[in-house]
Design an enzyme around this catalytic site. Structure first.
Site, PDB file in Angstrom:
ATOM      1  N   HIS A 105      39.345  40.612  47.781  1.00 11.17           N
ATOM      2  CA  HIS A 105      38.332  40.732  46.286  1.00 11.17           C
ATOM      3  C   HIS A 105      37.117  41.329  46.770  1.00 11.17           C
ATOM      4  O   HIS A 105      35.993  41.145  46.050  1.00 11.17           O
ATOM      5  CB  HIS A 105      38.087  39.263  45.751  1.00 11.17           C
ATOM      6  CG  HIS A 105      39.442  38.822  44.899  1.00 11.17           C
ATOM      7  ND1 HIS A 105      39.754  39.141  43.986  1.00 11.17           N
ATOM      8  CD2 HIS A 105      40.318  37.828  45.571  1.00 11.17           C
ATOM      9  CE1 HIS A 105      40.967  38.706  43.575  1.00 11.17           C
ATOM     10  NE2 HIS A 105      41.337  37.897  44.508  1.00 11.17           N
ATOM     11  N   THR A 106      37.290  42.179  47.777  1.00 16.99           N
ATOM     12  CA  THR A 106      35.816  43.101  48.181  1.00 16.99           C
ATOM     13  C   THR A 106      36.378  44.515  47.611  1.00 16.99           C
ATOM     14  O   THR A 106      35.125  45.501  47.701  1.00 16.99           O
ATOM     15  CB  THR A 106      35.804  43.172  49.742  1.00 16.99           C
ATOM     16  OG1 THR A 106      37.024  43.320  50.302  1.00 16.99           O
ATOM     17  CG2 THR A 106      34.980  41.798  49.982  1.00 16.99           C
ATOM     18  N   ASP A 107      37.309  44.832  47.621  1.00 16.91           N
ATOM     19  CA  ASP A 107      37.693  46.264  47.309  1.00 16.91           C
ATOM     20  C   ASP A 107      37.048  46.950  45.762  1.00 16.91           C
ATOM     21  O   ASP A 107      36.435  47.955  46.018  1.00 16.91           O
ATOM     22  CB  ASP A 107      39.177  46.840  47.403  1.00 16.91           C
ATOM     23  CG  ASP A 107      39.872  46.079  46.284  1.00 16.91           C
ATOM     24  OD1 ASP A 107      39.831  44.992  45.563  1.00 16.91           O
ATOM     25  OD2 ASP A 107      41.140  46.483  46.367  1.00 16.91           O
ATOM     26  N   LEU A 157      52.290  40.772  47.803  1.00 15.85           N
ATOM     27  CA  LEU A 157      52.512  41.766  49.119  1.00 15.85           C
ATOM     28  C   LEU A 157      52.641  43.208  48.444  1.00 15.85           C
ATOM     29  O   LEU A 157      53.012  43.859  49.128  1.00 15.85           O
ATOM     30  CB  LEU A 157      53.726  41.336  49.817  1.00 15.85           C
ATOM     31  CG  LEU A 157      53.560  39.868  50.576  1.00 15.85           C
ATOM     32  CD1 LEU A 157      54.844  39.737  51.085  1.00 15.85           C
ATOM     33  CD2 LEU A 157      52.558  39.868  51.445  1.00 15.85           C
ATOM     34  N   SER A 158      51.905  43.168  47.470  1.00 14.60           N
ATOM     35  CA  SER A 158      51.769  44.493  46.344  1.00 14.60           C
ATOM     36  C   SER A 158      53.158  45.188  46.380  1.00 14.60           C
ATOM     37  O   SER A 158      53.528  46.401  46.543  1.00 14.60           O
ATOM     38  CB  SER A 158      51.075  45.580  47.423  1.00 14.60           C
ATOM     39  OG  SER A 158      49.725  45.168  47.591  1.00 14.60           O
ATOM     40  N   SER A 188      53.942  45.902  43.263  1.00 14.11           N
ATOM     41  CA  SER A 188      53.556  47.082  42.228  1.00 14.11           C
ATOM     42  C   SER A 188      53.083  48.153  43.039  1.00 14.11           C
ATOM     43  O   SER A 188      53.537  49.268  42.614  1.00 14.11           O
ATOM     44  CB  SER A 188      52.736  46.577  41.435  1.00 14.11           C
ATOM     45  OG  SER A 188      52.201  45.156  41.514  1.00 14.11           O
ATOM     46  N   ASP A 210      45.570  48.339  47.666  1.00  7.53           N
ATOM     47  CA  ASP A 210      47.030  48.256  47.669  1.00  7.53           C
ATOM     48  C   ASP A 210      47.832  49.668  47.811  1.00  7.53           C
ATOM     49  O   ASP A 210      48.650  49.777  48.689  1.00  7.53           O
ATOM     50  CB  ASP A 210      47.619  47.593  46.545  1.00  7.53           C
ATOM     51  CG  ASP A 210      46.989  46.155  46.410  1.00  7.53           C
ATOM     52  OD1 ASP A 210      46.401  45.702  47.340  1.00  7.53           O
ATOM     53  OD2 ASP A 210      47.316  45.423  45.510  1.00  7.53           O
ATOM     54  N   TYR A 258      41.814  37.307  37.653  1.00  5.35           N
ATOM     55  CA  TYR A 258      41.321  38.691  38.024  1.00  5.35           C
ATOM     56  C   TYR A 258      40.256  39.547  37.421  1.00  5.35           C
ATOM     57  O   TYR A 258      39.422  39.698  37.911  1.00  5.35           O
ATOM     58  CB  TYR A 258      42.482  39.459  38.674  1.00  5.35           C
ATOM     59  CG  TYR A 258      42.206  40.579  39.420  1.00  5.35           C
ATOM     60  CD1 TYR A 258      42.488  40.521  40.832  1.00  5.35           C
ATOM     61  CD2 TYR A 258      41.701  41.856  38.918  1.00  5.35           C
ATOM     62  CE1 TYR A 258      42.115  41.581  41.872  1.00  5.35           C
ATOM     63  CE2 TYR A 258      41.610  42.894  40.042  1.00  5.35           C
ATOM     64  CZ  TYR A 258      41.828  42.760  41.339  1.00  5.35           C
ATOM     65  OH  TYR A 258      41.454  43.896  42.110  1.00  5.35           O
TER      66      TYR A 258
HETATM   67  C1  GLA Z   1      45.218  42.738  44.053  1.00  2.00           C
HETATM   68  C2  GLA Z   1      44.524  43.999  43.752  1.00  2.00           C
HETATM   69  C3  GLA Z   1      43.545  44.671  45.051  1.00  2.00           C
HETATM   70  C4  GLA Z   1      42.759  43.759  45.677  1.00  2.00           C
HETATM   71  C5  GLA Z   1      43.440  42.160  45.907  1.00  2.00           C
HETATM   72  C6  GLA Z   1      42.380  41.113  46.250  1.00  2.00           C
HETATM   73  O1  GLA Z   1      46.100  42.837  45.169  1.00  2.00           O
HETATM   74  O2  GLA Z   1      45.365  44.953  43.386  1.00  2.00           O
HETATM   75  O3  GLA Z   1      42.806  45.796  44.463  1.00  2.00           O
HETATM   76  O4  GLA Z   1      41.475  43.216  44.758  1.00  2.00           O
HETATM   77  O5  GLA Z   1      44.121  41.496  44.715  1.00  2.00           O
HETATM   78  O6  GLA Z   1      41.882  41.618  47.355  1.00  2.00           O
END
Ligand code: GLA
Length: 367
Positions: free
Chosen positions: A22-24, A113-114, A116, A158, A207
């Site tokens: 949650h830093t991006d 794990l992304s 999307s 991601d 989020y």
């Molecule tokens: C999700 C979002 C990312 C990031 C993370 C938390 O994966 O897609 O951009 O903010 O949560 O670090």
């Protein structure tokens, strides 16, 4: 002679984030690795002017007239990630071509794990069909698809990791300059990902709420672009004027950025103990200050920390379910898998999937 339609095959990986959560979207630092699990797309030409989508994971065939895509509304189904990308591709002025895309993914959905990003990036490669974009522009296009069409105000981590993944290396990404440095994972530890097998519904609204709370905290620091520009001392001096929740969110973000920096130094020095300790601190901060963990993630981390040979463990990704990531001594991995599964199952009645993850190459055309 009839033209034979060649099948083009693309692959884009999922990712696991080692630290920097949650830093991006606060202009800060993250350290993901691309993983071997990913999305594969086989693209072929079709005669009618349509985009024809199938998935090995979801039943049914979806057919969209190309001319309708630029003005489409989201459907709520998996195809939204592809359609969002198609809209962004069209917005670049690239003509959408009649295509069938057969999608197949090994990234578990809702696991943090992304899946999307892997779907977006593989779709973008297929739909761009030879149009050259820089890697950064490709990642940004996919991020725009998710923000503009899917409606998730995500950061760049991601999509960036899926595009820029490298074998054997983690990616230290500066989310302000959108540049990265590759970081070798010290020998003597494996990255092990454990799936809680739960995904709590409130994830996407929470989020959005976190993004807004960070903006609220930032509004107390006029002239700063992002929480990345605020130091801990400044936050402490302004604390009396900031409401409790945005203050806690900002504290997480500021300290998490520092943890990424320290994690980098520790990784460069092969200091696994420090890397592990920082992962645990990150988890506690996500649990108490950022409040994006959940009972299942907490008990999985707590269970991991009781197992010999574990340097550290934390939730990974957006939170509210999904996976933990642990740094484990190679000789302890087998025992880790057994003990963690037994402890977690005894408590939650769910058998966790556990994946050993090696940093893998980024998105590419395979054939
Ligand atoms: C999700 C979002 C990312 C990031 C993370 C938390 O994966 O897609 O951009 O903010 O949560 O670090």
């Amino acid at each position: 002679m009839a033209r034979t339609s060649r099948i083009k095959h693309y692959h884009a990986p999922g990712r696991v984030n080692l630290i920097g959560e949650h830093t991006d979207y606060n202009g800060g630092f993250v350290m993901p690795i691309a993983i071997a699990m990913g999305t594969d797309i086989r693209a072929s030409e079709v005669k009618k002017p349509v985009l024809h989508l199938t998935s090995a994971q979801y039943p049914g065939e979806m057919i969209f007239p190309l001319e309708a895509i630029p003005s489409m509304k989201k459907t709520g189904a998996w195809v939204d990630y592809v359609l969002g990308v198609a809209k962004e591709v069209a917005a670049l002025g690239v003509e959408l071509r009649p295509m069938k895309l057969e999608v197949s993914s090994t990234v578990p959905t809702g696991s943090g794990l992304s899946s999307s990003a892997a779907l977006e990036v593989s779709s973008a490669l297929a739909l761009l069909d030879g149009w050259e974009l820089t890697k950064l522009d490709l990642a940004k296009l996919c991020q725009r698809a998710e923000r503009n069409f899917v409606g998730m105000p995500c950061g760049i981590m991601d999509q960036y990791a899926s595009v820029h993944g490298e074998e054997h290396k983690a990616i230290l990404l500066d989310c302000r300059s959108n540049t990265h440095q590759l970081v070798p994972i010290p020998a003597g530890a494996e990255v092990v990902v454990s799936n809680t097998m739960v995904k709590h519904e409130l994830g996407s609204s929470a989020y959005r709420e976190r993004v807004a709370q960070c903006a609220e905290a930032l509004s107390h620091f006029p002239g700063r672009q992002a929480l990345r520009d605020v130091t801990l001392g400044e936050l402490e001096r302004a604390a009396a004027g900031i409401a409790e929740i945005p203050l806690a969110r900002a504290r997480h973000v500021i300290l998490e950025d520092l943890r990424v920096e320290n994690f980098l130094t520790a990784a460069q020095q092969g200091d696994l103990e420090t890397m592990g300790r920082l992962m645990v601190e990150s988890h506690r901060s996500l649990q108490h200050d950022y409040e994006v963990s959940c009972e299942e993630l907490d008990s999985m981390v707590d269970a991991a920390l009781t197992i010999e040979g574990v340097y550290g463990s934390r939730m990974t990704g957006g939170g509210f379910g999904g996976c933990t990531v642990s740094l484990v001594a190679p000789e302890a991995v087998e025992r880790f898998e057994k003990e963690l599964a037994a402890k977690y199952e005894a408590k939650h009645g769910l058998h966790p999937a556990i994946y050993r993850c090696t940093p893998s190459a980024g998105a590419r055309r395979v054939a």
